[in-house]
Write a protein that holds these residues in place. Sequence first.
Motif, PDB file in Angstrom:
ATOM      1  N   UNK A 142      -0.808   2.621   5.124  1.00  0.00           N
ATOM      2  CA  UNK A 142       0.676   1.764   5.584  1.00  0.00           C
ATOM      3  C   UNK A 142      -0.222   1.303   7.264  1.00  0.00           C
ATOM      4  N   UNK A 143      -1.052   2.486   7.906  1.00  0.00           N
ATOM      5  CA  UNK A 143      -0.664   1.705   9.425  1.00  0.00           C
ATOM      6  C   UNK A 143      -1.121   0.479   9.474  1.00  0.00           C
ATOM      7  N   UNK A 151      -1.031  -6.654   2.373  1.00  0.00           N
ATOM      8  CA  UNK A 151      -0.347  -5.476   1.711  1.00  0.00           C
ATOM      9  C   UNK A 151      -0.561  -4.188   1.442  1.00  0.00           C
ATOM     10  N   UNK A 152       0.008  -3.008   1.496  1.00  0.00           N
ATOM     11  CA  UNK A 152      -0.081  -1.706   0.896  1.00  0.00           C
ATOM     12  C   UNK A 152      -1.039  -1.787  -0.029  1.00  0.00           C
ATOM     13  N   UNK A 156      -4.708   0.087   0.568  1.00  0.00           N
ATOM     14  CA  UNK A 156      -5.306   1.504   0.239  1.00  0.00           C
ATOM     15  C   UNK A 156      -6.921   0.897  -1.012  1.00  0.00           C
ATOM     16  N   UNK A 157      -6.503   0.145  -1.746  1.00  0.00           N
ATOM     17  CA  UNK A 157      -7.959  -0.371  -1.881  1.00  0.00           C
ATOM     18  C   UNK A 157      -9.508  -0.175  -1.094  1.00  0.00           C
ATOM     19  N   UNK A 158      -9.147  -0.949  -0.021  1.00  0.00           N
ATOM     20  CA  UNK A 158     -10.245  -0.737   1.240  1.00  0.00           C
ATOM     21  C   UNK A 158     -10.319   0.457   2.233  1.00  0.00           C
TER      22      UNK A 158
END
Length: 307
Positions: A142-143, A151-152, A156-158
């Motif tokens: 999110x940050x 993109x969120x 998230x994947x990274x």
Amino acid sequence: MDSLTIIWVIVCAYLLLNLLVGVYCHIRVKDSTDYLLAGRRIGVLMTAGTLAATEIGGGSTVGVAAKAYGSWGLSAGWYVVSAGIGVILVAFIAPLLRRAMATTVPEIIGRRFGGSSHLITSILSMLATITLAGVQITATATIISVLTGLSTELAILICGAVLVIYTMSGGMWSVTMTDVIHFFVLVGGFSLAVPFVLHNVGGWETVVAKLPPEQLGFTKVGWKTIIGLIIMYFMTFSTGQESVQRYFAAKDEKTAVLGSIICGIIMALFAFVPAVLGLVALAEFPNIEANNAVATVALNLMPPIMA
């Protein structure tokens, strides 16, 4: 470089640093005890640091700021104070945890109640830990999403990939070392951010003038909630693998106790810092998503390096 480029460089460098630490710690792993419990050689300050970084996570930073932005106001800080008290209470049973010479909580349950209890506890522990990991990765993403424009989903994947790679590389050694880095970045960074942010909005008095008076209530959340949080934290910190593993890895019983107490004190001192940032976000950006409070303040009210 423009602000966004500076932020990108720092975020990428930080992720890379965690990966390099994980790879470096791989060379310290000689056996399963090293991998799972850092050889049971973690000292007092390392124990306190890894506990603090474990407990001061997404909920204690992004979450507290979001609660302060929303219905809890300043009293959102009690979310972390209660956690600090919970960690200090765990210090009373920390010697028992360390003395067990166990690797997991289900292992201790299994010794006392048998194989069926071991299996059930293992499944519950696994589900809880997977959920916790998902929440923490989402908080991080999110940050990064707000700061960088990713993109969120991609963030998230990274974040998830980096977390998995450095954890798998060095086990508890890499987790402990990166936890200490996270601790200094989180506690130091958030604490240093407050004076910058308040200066850029005209001071605390300016923030207060823009807020409903009830948002500044120190115990607005209510004593029932505060006491309930303390009980919840004590029970989860004394049984959750993510916490208990730190006690298992401590050098000895005294180390486990002192590390727990120091961690609790640090958490209590830090508690209201994210709440203040959440209130600043409410005063200056009243129409954003609550979960974006910290990132929005960082992006708009701090120098790029501080952000």
